[in-house]
Design a protein around this motif. Structure first.
Motif, short mmCIF file in Angstrom:
data_model
loop_
_atom_site.label_atom_id
_atom_site.label_comp_id
_atom_site.label_asym_id
_atom_site.label_seq_id
_atom_site.Cartn_x
_atom_site.Cartn_y
_atom_site.Cartn_z
N VAL A 160 0.84 -1.20 0.00
CA VAL A 160 0.00 0.00 0.00
C VAL A 160 0.87 1.25 0.00
N TYR A 173 0.95 4.25 -2.95
CA TYR A 173 0.59 5.65 -2.75
C TYR A 173 1.79 6.60 -2.88
N ASN A 183 -7.02 -4.19 2.12
CA ASN A 183 -6.47 -3.24 1.16
C ASN A 183 -7.52 -2.21 0.74
N GLN A 184 -8.78 -2.68 0.61
CA GLN A 184 -9.88 -1.78 0.23
C GLN A 184 -10.10 -0.71 1.31
N THR A 230 -6.97 1.75 1.12
CA THR A 230 -6.95 2.58 -0.08
C THR A 230 -8.09 3.59 -0.08
N ASN A 231 -9.25 3.22 0.49
CA ASN A 231 -10.35 4.18 0.59
C ASN A 231 -9.97 5.34 1.50
N SER A 267 -7.17 7.33 -0.23
CA SER A 267 -7.69 8.03 -1.41
C SER A 267 -8.50 9.24 -1.00
#
Length: 675
Positions: A384, A388, A419-420, A423-424, A427
């Motif tokens: 991750v 990024y 990971n979702q 990343t949310n 993000s």
């Protein structure tokens, strides 16, 4: 004492019951007539039934029955008036069965009339010859019969009234409806038992108007109560209102209060009406009203969501369409390559939007599940971080990390969902931060069964107001309206994050100040495992799979072209069928090693086609059937497996999953050839 005075003395004695009065009058008649037997009877059809009797004869008892024709009363009833004789043996009565059977010489009796009918008789008799009966004697027996008729009529009316009262009482109880009456002159208040029960007032207590008024907590309802009674007094109009009050025991209830005025000589003398407990109806009505409001809000939010999704999807679609159109006419290889890369990036964005909608749909239907696998958390976090580092290209934004996790920290974890979540969160920070820093801190704390992973994502972005914080995890919400219009997005990401964290038995906390930034703190427990993560073999480049005979069953021409182009990268020239029936024909004519099967097609769908292929044995035993589908639910995957499919490729199809499917089929073919 005269007959009448003695008779009146007996019937007016309020200390005696009706039965006692009847027996006193029968005894008094025996004294007056100097006879031995006194009977009050009821005639039922042709039967003569004794109701009351005064006699020394033990065979004569209440409920004792005789044939009416064998009694002297048959003549009394036929004459429909009082009859008497003192010496039956010297008269035409001597041939009567009563004289033959019982040797009764003396008789005086009268019919008892109740309403428009005749109940029976009251009669006095004796086997001895008596003195001739006088007119006073006849008056007495007729007066006695009249009084009995009145008493029996009154008792019948009382029984009917009592039955009606009991029926009304039962109806009141079933419907929770009580009655009330207020005497305006004496201010006397009557409540039925059900009304008392509604107000929790014990049955032995008497209500008062002041008590009733004291039960209203709301002054408005109390004034409406008084106003309704006052208006009825002035206008004589009935009323019906709904009021809330507090019962004697402190329960809050709603009642439907009905009433009207009663007038005597033009003056309102009393008010009366009914009262029904409607608490459940009011609560149900309010619940339905609330549910309707929620449904309307949800519909509005869904409409807003759909319009937002349409807008968000049109943006990457426009990018894909425009860039591909430009690439057709552009002869510059570098520009064409750049256009295609941007088109792919737009496709990734579009796919992300679709996945968010699908995830939300699963959450709404409680269908979101986890697939825990042995995972090295330290590697997952490193992946991750590296991702990024590449995404944050704004020189005014720093990406700071602090990862404190020991190497080879193996836990049971759904790494895709973890990971979702990360990343949310990252993000979001990346989207709303234009300068300053985005910080990611991750550390673990040991527990008895594993670890607790503590994740902290903070930024110096635009921050959130208190209103935005309150709706942050609600679907379709995206803070203030201008935020959504300026920054885009579906407003589903954070609600999905919260649901995922809760499914993992974790928790999330948020702190934010408008204009200063936000901080997300996540804690998730994981069980440790000694099993090492299995590295799946990756096909980074295409390989030769020309040995495979491949059939693609797909009704969409564009998807056929995509599959044809992909398969050519692996040196496969494939056959195509646009529906299931054509696929059955092709498999009858040629042996295929691999069949890619679309799930939804006209004529015959993928599941039905697969079942037919296997039942009819139209494929070699080593052949693989791989589903091509956009349906990603666990139920769909289970249905494909149950039908006999060996694998599933999700649309849009990636080159890597396709390579793995081809590799598996090649390995299966090699094993088959060895045999």
């Amino acid at each position: 004492m005269s007959f009448l005075r003695q008779f009146h003395s007996i019937v007016s004695d309020q200390t005696l019951s009706t039965e006692q009065k009847i027996h006193c009058l029968l005894k008094f008649g025996l004294e007056v007539f100097s006879l031995e037997i006194a009977i009050v009877s009821q005639v039922v059809g042709s039967n003569y039934v004794i109701l009351y009797v005064e006699s020394d004869n033990p065979d004569l008892t209440p409920k004792c029955s005789f044939d009416l024709g064998s009694t002297y009363c048959a003549h009394t009833l036929k004459a429909d008036k009082a009859l008497c004789f003192h010496h039956a043996g010297n008269s035409i009565i001597s041939t009567h069965p009563c004289y033959s059977n019982f040797q009764l010489e003396s008789y005086i009796g009268a019919p008892i009339r109740v309403g428009n009918g005749t109940l029976g008789t009251v009669n006095f008799s004796s086997p001895k010859i008596s003195q001739p009966f006088t007119l006073d004697h006849i008056d007495y027996v007729e007066l006695f019969a009249q009084w009995l008729g009145s008493e029996f009529a009154r008792r019948k009316a009382e029984i009917v009234l009592h039955d009606n009262y009991k029926t009304l009482e039962r109806m009141e109880k079933v419907a929770s409806i009580g009655s009330w009456r207020l005497d305006l002159e004496g201010q006397h208040l009557f409540w039925s038992d059900q009304t008392k029960q509604i107000h929790d007032l014990p049955n032995h207590e008497t209500p008062t108007l002041n008590l009733w008024l004291s039960l209203f907590e709301c002054d408005e309802h109390k004034q409406q109560f008084l106003r309704s009674m006052s208006d009825a007094d002035l206008t004589a109009k009935p009323w019906e209102v709904e009021l809330q009050l507090m019962t004697i025991t402190g329960r809050r209830i709603w009642v439907s209060w009905h009433g009207e005025a009663q007038y005597t000589d033009g003056k309102c003398t009393s008010l009366f009406g009914s009262l029904q407990d409607i608490t459940q109806s009011v609560e149900l009505r309010e619940t339905l009203k609330g549910q309707r409001h929620e449904a309307e809000m949800l519909l509005n939010e869904r409409s807003y969501f759909l319009s937002k999704i349409c807008h968000e999807m049109r943006t990457p679609l426009n990018g894909i369409s425009g860039l591909l159109i430009n690439s057709l006419d552009d002869v510059d290889t570098e520009i064409r390559t750049e256009n295609l890369q941007l088109a792919l990036r737009s496709a990734d964005i579009l796919l992300g939007l679709v996945n968010e909608v699908l995830d939300f749909s699963k959450i709404s239907q409680e269908g979101l599940t986890l697939a825990p696998q042995p995972t090295d958390i330290s590697i997952a976090m490193s992946d991750v971080v590296e991702l990024y580092k590449q995404l944050i290209k704004n020189p005014e934004v720093k990406f700071e990390t602090n990862i404190k996790i020991r190497a080879n920290c193996m836990v049971l974890c759904d790494s895709v969902r973890l990971n979702q979540i990360l990343t949310n969160l990252l993000s979001n920070s990346l989207k709303f931060t234009t300068q300053g820093a985005i910080q990611l801190s991750v550390e673990s704390a040991d527990t008895l069964s594993g670890i607790i992973l503590h994740i902290l994502v903070s930024d110096t972005g635009i921050g959130m107001s208190s209103n935005s914080l309150n709706t942050l995890f609600q679907p379709f919400k995206q803070g203030e309206k201008e935020i959504g219009s300026q920054y885009g997005g579906t407003g589903l990401g954070m609600s999905i994050v919260k649901e995922l964290i809760e499914v993992m038995n974790g928790r999330i906390e948020v702190k934010s100040t408008l204009g200063e930034g936000s901080q997300f703190k996540v804690s998730i427990p994981f069980d440790t495992t000694s099993v090492q993560a299995i590295e799946e073999p990756r096909q980074d480049t295409a390989f030769d799979a020309s040995k495979l005979n491949v059939l693609v069953v797909e009704d969409n021409e564009i998807n056929q072209k995509v599959m044809e182009t992909y398969l050519l990268k692996f040196n496969i020239t494939s056959d195509f069928a646009s529906n299931g029936e054509i696929a059955l024909e092709k498999c009858s004519a040629k042996a295929y090693d691999l069949v890619f099967m679309d799930s939804i097609m006209p004529v015959m769908d993928g599941l039905t086609t697969t079942k037919n292929l296997l039942q009819k044995k139209l494929l070699p035993s080593h052949a693989h059937i791989v589903a091509l589908t956009g349906n990603t639910s666990e139920e769909d995957k289970a249905a494909y497996e149950l039908a006999g499919m060996n694998d599933v490729l999700l649309k849009p199809i990636g080159l890597m999953p396709l390579a793995e499917a081809l590799s598996n089929c090649l390995e299966n073919l090699r094993e088959h050839n060895k045999v």
